[in-house]
Write a protein that holds these residues in place. Sequence first.
Motif, mmCIF file in Angstrom:
data_model
loop_
_atom_site.group_PDB
_atom_site.id
_atom_site.type_symbol
_atom_site.label_atom_id
_atom_site.label_comp_id
_atom_site.label_asym_id
_atom_site.label_seq_id
_atom_site.Cartn_x
_atom_site.Cartn_y
_atom_site.Cartn_z
ATOM 1 N N HIS A 5 0.828 -1.210 0.000
ATOM 2 C CA HIS A 5 0.000 0.000 0.000
ATOM 3 C C HIS A 5 0.861 1.259 0.000
ATOM 4 O O HIS A 5 0.556 2.232 -0.683
ATOM 5 C CB HIS A 5 -0.902 0.015 1.231
ATOM 6 C CG HIS A 5 -2.018 -0.980 1.184
ATOM 7 N ND1 HIS A 5 -2.959 -1.006 0.177
ATOM 8 C CD2 HIS A 5 -2.368 -1.981 2.028
ATOM 9 C CE1 HIS A 5 -3.836 -1.974 0.409
ATOM 10 N NE2 HIS A 5 -3.499 -2.589 1.522
ATOM 11 N N ASP A 39 -3.462 1.290 7.949
ATOM 12 C CA ASP A 39 -3.062 0.085 8.690
ATOM 13 C C ASP A 39 -2.547 0.386 10.100
ATOM 14 O O ASP A 39 -2.200 -0.544 10.838
ATOM 15 C CB ASP A 39 -2.044 -0.731 7.896
ATOM 16 C CG ASP A 39 -2.724 -1.652 6.883
ATOM 17 O OD1 ASP A 39 -3.959 -1.785 6.946
ATOM 18 O OD2 ASP A 39 -2.028 -2.245 6.043
ATOM 19 N N HIS A 46 -9.046 -3.417 13.283
ATOM 20 C CA HIS A 46 -8.352 -3.429 11.998
ATOM 21 C C HIS A 46 -9.324 -3.431 10.821
ATOM 22 O O HIS A 46 -10.310 -4.138 10.825
ATOM 23 C CB HIS A 46 -7.433 -4.650 11.930
ATOM 24 C CG HIS A 46 -6.552 -4.662 10.715
ATOM 25 N ND1 HIS A 46 -5.990 -3.522 10.183
ATOM 26 C CD2 HIS A 46 -6.120 -5.669 9.922
ATOM 27 C CE1 HIS A 46 -5.262 -3.837 9.125
ATOM 28 N NE2 HIS A 46 -5.327 -5.139 8.935
ATOM 29 N N ARG A 47 -8.966 -2.639 9.831
ATOM 30 C CA ARG A 47 -9.720 -2.458 8.587
ATOM 31 C C ARG A 47 -11.104 -1.859 8.835
ATOM 32 O O ARG A 47 -12.017 -1.991 8.033
ATOM 33 C CB ARG A 47 -9.857 -3.773 7.812
ATOM 34 C CG ARG A 47 -8.497 -4.311 7.398
ATOM 35 C CD ARG A 47 -8.568 -5.023 6.088
ATOM 36 N NE ARG A 47 -7.354 -5.763 5.792
ATOM 37 C CZ ARG A 47 -7.348 -6.980 5.249
ATOM 38 N NH1 ARG A 47 -8.477 -7.584 4.958
ATOM 39 N NH2 ARG A 47 -6.209 -7.568 4.984
ATOM 40 N N HIS A 51 -9.856 2.749 8.230
ATOM 41 C CA HIS A 51 -10.093 2.430 6.820
ATOM 42 C C HIS A 51 -11.422 3.048 6.387
ATOM 43 O O HIS A 51 -12.468 2.664 6.898
ATOM 44 C CB HIS A 51 -10.145 0.921 6.616
ATOM 45 C CG HIS A 51 -8.806 0.247 6.650
ATOM 46 N ND1 HIS A 51 -8.029 0.219 7.772
ATOM 47 C CD2 HIS A 51 -8.097 -0.410 5.676
ATOM 48 C CE1 HIS A 51 -6.898 -0.446 7.490
ATOM 49 N NE2 HIS A 51 -6.918 -0.832 6.241
ATOM 50 N N HIS A 88 -5.672 2.804 -0.644
ATOM 51 C CA HIS A 88 -5.430 1.702 0.298
ATOM 52 C C HIS A 88 -6.760 1.120 0.786
ATOM 53 O O HIS A 88 -6.989 -0.095 0.698
ATOM 54 C CB HIS A 88 -4.594 2.215 1.469
ATOM 55 C CG HIS A 88 -4.405 1.202 2.570
ATOM 56 N ND1 HIS A 88 -3.273 1.160 3.342
ATOM 57 C CD2 HIS A 88 -5.200 0.198 3.044
ATOM 58 C CE1 HIS A 88 -3.378 0.166 4.215
ATOM 59 N NE2 HIS A 88 -4.544 -0.412 4.062
ATOM 60 N N ASP A 92 -8.148 -2.719 -0.341
ATOM 61 C CA ASP A 92 -8.146 -3.843 0.601
ATOM 62 C C ASP A 92 -9.209 -4.876 0.243
ATOM 63 O O ASP A 92 -9.101 -6.047 0.602
ATOM 64 C CB ASP A 92 -8.363 -3.364 2.042
ATOM 65 C CG ASP A 92 -7.039 -3.156 2.777
ATOM 66 O OD1 ASP A 92 -5.991 -3.571 2.245
ATOM 67 O OD2 ASP A 92 -7.065 -2.585 3.879
HETATM 68 ZN ZN LIG Z 1 -5.471 -2.023 5.116
#
Ligand SMILES: [Zn+2]
Length: 202
Positions: A5, A39, A46-47, A51, A88, A92
């Motif tokens: 990324h 990230d 996470h994500r 994100h 990014h 994903d």
């Molecule tokens: Zn990511």
Amino acid sequence: MATTHALAGVVLGTAVWALVPEAGMLPVLAAALGGLFPDFDLYAGHRKTLHFPVYFSALAVPAVAVAALNPTTTTLAVALFLAAAALHSASDVLGGGLELKPWLGTSERAVYDHWNGRWLAPKRLIRYDGAPEDLALTLAFAVPPVLAFDGLAETLVIAAVAVSGVYVLLRKPMVAIAETAVAAIPDHVVDYVPERFVRDLR
Ligand SMILES: [Zn+2]
């Protein structure tokens, strides 16, 4: 993986640098950081936490318009940071799911779409982060900046590729080691470890 990324952001930055070299290297650095930024939520949601496939894109469009009309170091840096973070977050979805062993392909969660309030499913064009094809992409993204830049920038790009290579080698063994470690923790201690860190491992 994070380095892929970051280097995707650097490719954007390199293209802009080729058009507006007088803006210097700061916009390229901003692009790398924007590519890396989502990230930073690795250990907290996470994500999902950092994100934003829709919101980063929505912010990137006016920022790119401003930078196109008035290309300065600052406007280009802001536009590239947001564009790389959007890229990014959106890309994903092309990888694997959010699970301990994403190569098994059991998770239907790739990245969270805050706008629609739902998880987007993984398309698995890159089967999982740290897969060989992920490294191939990293290598491809490294070519434009290595050709364009010398010195520190070039060294950092090559270092990112080296880190990626090590990560790809360790990707599966790391999970096996983590499983062994969690299995070795007594049950009464595991009770104090947050559920989400243990769930996939037991
Ligand atoms: Zn990511």
